[in-house]
Design a protein around this motif. Structure first.
Motif, PDB file in Angstrom:
ATOM      1  N   ASN A 210       4.334  -8.787  -2.090  1.00 38.27           N
ATOM      2  CA  ASN A 210       4.088  -9.497  -0.838  1.00 38.27           C
ATOM      3  C   ASN A 210       5.056  -8.987   0.237  1.00 38.27           C
ATOM      4  N   PRO A 211       4.565  -8.218   1.223  1.00 31.37           N
ATOM      5  CA  PRO A 211       5.449  -7.664   2.265  1.00 31.37           C
ATOM      6  C   PRO A 211       6.204  -8.731   3.064  1.00 31.37           C
ATOM      7  N   ASP A 212       5.619  -9.913   3.231  1.00 31.93           N
ATOM      8  CA  ASP A 212       6.276 -10.964   4.025  1.00 31.93           C
ATOM      9  C   ASP A 212       7.588 -11.411   3.387  1.00 31.93           C
ATOM     10  N   ILE A 213       7.612 -11.467   2.065  1.00 31.12           N
ATOM     11  CA  ILE A 213       8.845 -11.836   1.356  1.00 31.12           C
ATOM     12  C   ILE A 213       9.924 -10.787   1.603  1.00 31.12           C
ATOM     13  N   LEU A 214       9.504  -9.511   1.614  1.00 27.71           N
ATOM     14  CA  LEU A 214      10.452  -8.424   1.838  1.00 27.71           C
ATOM     15  C   LEU A 214      11.022  -8.468   3.255  1.00 27.71           C
ATOM     16  N   ILE A 215      10.153  -8.760   4.222  1.00 29.62           N
ATOM     17  CA  ILE A 215      10.599  -8.836   5.617  1.00 29.62           C
ATOM     18  C   ILE A 215      11.595  -9.981   5.797  1.00 29.62           C
ATOM     19  N   ASP A 216      11.331 -11.122   5.139  1.00 30.56           N
ATOM     20  CA  ASP A 216      12.266 -12.252   5.207  1.00 30.56           C
ATOM     21  C   ASP A 216      13.622 -11.873   4.616  1.00 30.56           C
ATOM     22  N   ARG A 217      13.603 -11.127   3.515  1.00 32.47           N
ATOM     23  CA  ARG A 217      14.861 -10.686   2.920  1.00 32.47           C
ATOM     24  C   ARG A 217      15.619  -9.766   3.871  1.00 32.47           C
ATOM     25  N   LEU A 218      14.901  -8.840   4.528  1.00 33.08           N
ATOM     26  CA  LEU A 218      15.536  -7.910   5.465  1.00 33.08           C
ATOM     27  C   LEU A 218      16.173  -8.669   6.638  1.00 33.08           C
ATOM     28  N   LYS A 219      15.520  -9.721   7.099  1.00 28.61           N
ATOM     29  CA  LYS A 219      16.075 -10.526   8.197  1.00 28.61           C
ATOM     30  C   LYS A 219      17.423 -11.135   7.801  1.00 28.61           C
ATOM     31  N   VAL A 220      17.459 -11.725   6.610  1.00 27.38           N
ATOM     32  CA  VAL A 220      18.692 -12.365   6.135  1.00 27.38           C
ATOM     33  C   VAL A 220      19.791 -11.322   5.958  1.00 27.38           C
ATOM     34  N   MET A 221      19.428 -10.167   5.401  1.00 26.36           N
ATOM     35  CA  MET A 221      20.409  -9.093   5.212  1.00 26.36           C
ATOM     36  C   MET A 221      20.939  -8.583   6.553  1.00 26.36           C
ATOM     37  N   ALA A 222      20.053  -8.433   7.536  1.00 21.26           N
ATOM     38  CA  ALA A 222      20.468  -7.942   8.856  1.00 21.26           C
ATOM     39  C   ALA A 222      21.477  -8.879   9.499  1.00 21.26           C
ATOM     40  N   CYS A 317      17.576  -0.319  -1.020  1.00 23.18           N
ATOM     41  CA  CYS A 317      17.735  -0.943  -2.337  1.00 23.18           C
ATOM     42  C   CYS A 317      19.215  -1.017  -2.723  1.00 23.18           C
ATOM     43  N   LEU A 318      19.967   0.019  -2.368  1.00 28.03           N
ATOM     44  CA  LEU A 318      21.406   0.005  -2.626  1.00 28.03           C
ATOM     45  C   LEU A 318      22.099  -1.047  -1.763  1.00 28.03           C
ATOM     46  N   VAL A 319      21.650  -1.156  -0.518  1.00 26.78           N
ATOM     47  CA  VAL A 319      22.205  -2.180   0.374  1.00 26.78           C
ATOM     48  C   VAL A 319      21.938  -3.571  -0.205  1.00 26.78           C
ATOM     49  N   GLU A 320      20.738  -3.791  -0.728  1.00 23.97           N
ATOM     50  CA  GLU A 320      20.400  -5.105  -1.281  1.00 23.97           C
ATOM     51  C   GLU A 320      21.269  -5.432  -2.500  1.00 23.97           C
ATOM     52  N   LEU A 321      21.529  -4.447  -3.341  1.00 26.90           N
ATOM     53  CA  LEU A 321      22.406  -4.678  -4.495  1.00 26.90           C
ATOM     54  C   LEU A 321      23.798  -5.121  -4.031  1.00 26.90           C
ATOM     55  N   ASN A 322      24.291  -4.487  -2.984  1.00 27.63           N
ATOM     56  CA  ASN A 322      25.582  -4.868  -2.424  1.00 27.63           C
ATOM     57  C   ASN A 322      25.527  -6.290  -1.852  1.00 27.63           C
ATOM     58  N   PHE A 323      24.435  -6.587  -1.151  1.00 27.44           N
ATOM     59  CA  PHE A 323      24.220  -7.902  -0.545  1.00 27.44           C
ATOM     60  C   PHE A 323      24.223  -9.006  -1.616  1.00 27.44           C
ATOM     61  N   ILE A 324      23.515  -8.762  -2.729  1.00 24.78           N
ATOM     62  CA  ILE A 324      23.432  -9.745  -3.810  1.00 24.78           C
ATOM     63  C   ILE A 324      24.810 -10.004  -4.422  1.00 24.78           C
ATOM     64  N   SER A 325      25.594  -8.938  -4.556  1.00 21.30           N
ATOM     65  CA  SER A 325      26.911  -9.088  -5.192  1.00 21.30           C
ATOM     66  C   SER A 325      27.882  -9.910  -4.332  1.00 21.30           C
ATOM     67  N   LYS A 326      27.563 -10.066  -3.034  1.00 20.53           N
ATOM     68  CA  LYS A 326      28.489 -10.742  -2.127  1.00 20.53           C
ATOM     69  C   LYS A 326      28.005 -12.112  -1.630  1.00 20.53           C
ATOM     70  N   THR A 327      26.791 -12.479  -1.972  1.00 20.25           N
ATOM     71  CA  THR A 327      26.218 -13.716  -1.417  1.00 20.25           C
ATOM     72  C   THR A 327      25.738 -14.649  -2.511  1.00 20.25           C
ATOM     73  N   LYS A 328      25.183 -15.774  -2.092  1.00 20.49           N
ATOM     74  CA  LYS A 328      24.670 -16.777  -3.044  1.00 20.49           C
ATOM     75  C   LYS A 328      23.289 -16.421  -3.571  1.00 20.49           C
ATOM     76  N   TYR A 329      22.635 -15.395  -3.004  1.00 19.75           N
ATOM     77  CA  TYR A 329      21.290 -15.020  -3.429  1.00 19.75           C
ATOM     78  C   TYR A 329      21.328 -14.296  -4.774  1.00 19.75           C
ATOM     79  N   SER A 330      20.210 -14.363  -5.524  1.00 18.06           N
ATOM     80  CA  SER A 330      20.169 -13.651  -6.803  1.00 18.06           C
ATOM     81  C   SER A 330      18.927 -12.781  -6.950  1.00 18.06           C
ATOM     82  N   GLU A 331      17.820 -13.101  -6.270  1.00 16.50           N
ATOM     83  CA  GLU A 331      16.591 -12.329  -6.426  1.00 16.50           C
ATOM     84  C   GLU A 331      16.682 -10.989  -5.684  1.00 16.50           C
ATOM     85  N   LEU A 332      16.310  -9.918  -6.382  1.00 16.48           N
ATOM     86  CA  LEU A 332      16.345  -8.579  -5.789  1.00 16.48           C
ATOM     87  C   LEU A 332      14.925  -8.183  -5.372  1.00 16.48           C
TER      88      LEU A 332
END
Length: 632
Positions: A210-222, A317-332
């Protein structure tokens, strides 16, 4: 046999063994002894859990290795607790899905993809015999783990390698078969709640993007990685417009290439924030293009061409792994997306289609995957609701198979199944909702007690709920409380709804999905009304399944093997909500006219249903109060 009977008498924890329960135990014992697969339908009240556990322990104590599979965590816990109550000295392991454990590295819910990539995790079992805490570790094969510091999920997986009896979820075994059998294969596989097995394995094999889920994740990461001056101006609506302006003079591709990955730390020879934000913005544009391409496909129609997307997402994908290691989120989400969409290839045994904004990729049949999972083990399928046993064997890949269909130990005269001869037409194409609503209200008055009404869809439920609220004050019933199962309720919320209904009584409106596994014993439930037969909507999966089966069977038999079978099993589950203990009583009313016209007869002919009675509405309104008054 005599030895087993003595073992049974010694091991059985209650004063008396029910006759159907003993019959089931002896059949399982014989099947394992002769290495023949077995399918058992054991209705509620037989005591099927003990009936398969005791033969399993008997053979486990003789050196056989046993795996017990089920669908739900609640059932896993019950099985594990029942095993611990029985006297034995066997090693028993209990393994849940990874998301049910807490990751010590993240200090939050564990995640499969994160665990896969976080190879330097200090909590992961490794080849060092001494833990960082100073304790000597426990050895399993060539790995060591600390009983206090090790990741709980990994620890349970290692313990399952050595266990004599392992209890786990269907889909977990699908993912971890090779690891679980690394030292010793399973000799016996017991599948509890076996009617759910096919769908469980299909879900494990299926992929949704689902691309919408990915876009929401990118927003939070940004927002997370943005400099403070940008972060003050950002919200979830304007993230990318602000990023566009911030990076308008930047060579985005050059910044992306500058990202280096080292463990879970990102380093760059340029400004790190611009490199990360360039990666996020680039991924956003790519995902928008993918979404546009997905929406070109006709909804709920099979896609017969291979996908051709730009899938270079390594940097983000590497950025997301870094993001997960530093935040309360767990889903990749991004990592899983990249992994999943790369595997979506057009195949004869899979179907690919669009549902809303998502791509769905599902296997048509799962029997060949199940045969692989069974290996050389003797396989026992048990369930309160299987329906057509031969069809179940075909769909779940069981060969060299015996069948045992037990009857309910509860008195038959305490339950009546009624099919209305003049019920409403509830066919998908031509539905008489207005007539159905009027019939349901009349039935509620005749029952005048705690009633569960089951609908095929939320649309039908909502329609009747509005009608009932207008009529409720005019109804001649004692308890006018209305409880409603709503869209999106979690399992815990659904459980609270059930408990509230048990305590307060009245009328509970729900869909068939809610009814599965619901246990409301005694006077808390004296009637179940089935509004519409739960025939499945013709999805691309169902169409492809029919298309494949039509090559071997005629159109009618193909319909029976697909839509009818799914409907019949769900209907039996709905009916099964009523009688849960020996003292229960009540009526089941199926108001959908198709049941009286032909479905009931076909279900009886094919072994799904034993007894029911057809009445017109007036007859049923006179009969129901008389029947219920005998037990009130």
């Amino acid at each position: 046999m005599e030895e087993f009977l003595e073992y049974l008498e010694r091991k059985f924890p209650y004063p008396n063994i029910r006759e159907p329960q003993k019959k089931m135990m002896l059949k399982i014992y014989k099947s394992i002894l002769e290495n023949r697969n077995l399918i058992v339908e054991a209705p509620t009240g037989v005591g099927k859990t003990l009936a398969y556990l005791i033969p399993s322990l008997y053979f486990a104590e003789k050196g056989k290795r046993v795996l017990i599979l089920t669908e739900t965590i609640d059932q896993q816990k019950r099985i594990y607790e029942e095993l611990n109550r029985l006297d034995h000295k066997l090693k028993v392991s209990y393994l849940m899905g990874i998301n049910n454990y807490v990751c010590k590295s993240l200090n939050k819910k564990a995640n499969r993809v994160y665990c896969k990539y976080n190879i330097r995790c200090k909590f992961r079992p490794n080849k060092k015999p001494v833990c960082y805490c100073g304790l000597n570790k426990i050895r399993v094969g060539n790995l060591y783990y600390c009983p206090f510091c090790a990741c709980e999920y990994k620890k349970c997986k290692l313990e399952s390698l050595l266990a004599d009896v392992v209890v786990m979820n269907n889909s977990i075994f699908f993912y971890s078969k090779e690891e679980c059998e690394e030292f010793r294969e399973f000799d016996i596989i017991i599948v509890d709640e076996a009617h759910k097995l096919e769908d469980s394995i299909r879900r494990a094999l299926s992929v949704e993007v689902n691309p919408d889920i990915l876009i929401d994740r990118l927003k939070v990461m940004a927002i997370y990685y943005a400099p403070k001056v940008l972060k003050k101006r950002m919200d979830l609506e304007n993230v990318f417009s602000i990023l566009e302006n911030y990076l308008k003079d930047v060579d985005i591709d050059e910044y992306r290439r500058s990202l280096l990955y080292d463990g879970f730390e990102l380093n760059s020879c340029y400004r790190l924030d611009k490199a990360i934000l360039s990666s996020i913005l680039n991924a956003y544009h790519k995902i928008l293009k993918i979404k546009k391409e997905i929406l070109k496909f006709e909804e709920n129609e099979e896609i017969k061409e291979n996908l051709n997307f730009d899938l270079d997402f390594r940097d983000v994908c590497l950025v997301e792994l870094n993001f997960i290691s530093k935040t309360k989120y767990s889903e990749l989400y991004l990592n899983e997306f990249f992994e999943n969409i790369s595997n979506m290839k057009v195949r004869d045994d899979y179907v690919l289609y669009r549902a809303n904004n998502s791509l769905i990729y599902e296997p048509i049949f799962v029997n060949k995957y199940l045969k692989f999972l069974y290996g050389n083990a003797t396989v026992i399928h048990c369930s309160a609701t299987i329906g057509n046993l031969k069809l179940h064997a075909l769909k779940t890949g069981l060969e060299n198979c015996d069948f045992l269909k037990l009857k309910s130990p509860f008195p038959k005269d305490r339950r009546k199944i009624i099919g209305l001869k003049d019920g409403a037409n509830m066919k998908y194409e031509i539905k008489d909702r207005e007539k159905a609503n009027k019939i349901l209200v009349k039935l509620l008055e005749a029952i005048d007690g705690n009633t569960l009404i089951l609908f095929k869809s939320f649309e039908d439920l909502d329609n009747f709920y509005k009608y009932l609220k207008n009529e409720i004050n005019n109804l001649n019933i004692k308890n006018k409380k209305i409880h409603v199962y709503e869209r999106g309720l979690s399992g815990e919320e659904a459980k609270k709804l059930k408990e509230r209904f048990e305590k307060e009584g009245g009328i509970l409106l729900a869909t068939g999905r809610f009814s599965e596994g619901v246990d409301i014993p005694g006077k808390a439930l004296i009637a179940v009304i089935i509004d519409s037969l739960p025939f499945p909507v013709p999805t691309p999966l169902l169409k492809k399944e029919r298309e494949q089966l039509m090559k071997k069977y005629g159109s009618w038999e193909t319909f029976i093997l697909t839509s009818f079978d799914r409907m019949a099993k769900t209907l039996i589950q709905m009916i099964g909500r009523l009688i849960r203990t020996e003292n229960d009583y009540g009526v089941v009313v199926i108001q959908d006219k198709r049941f009286s016209d032909w479905v009931g007869k076909e279900m009886k002919k094919r072994g799904y249903l034993e007894d029911y009675e057809l009445m017109n509405l007036e007859e049923s309104l006179n009969y129901i109060p008389r029947f219920l008054s005998k037990f009130r």
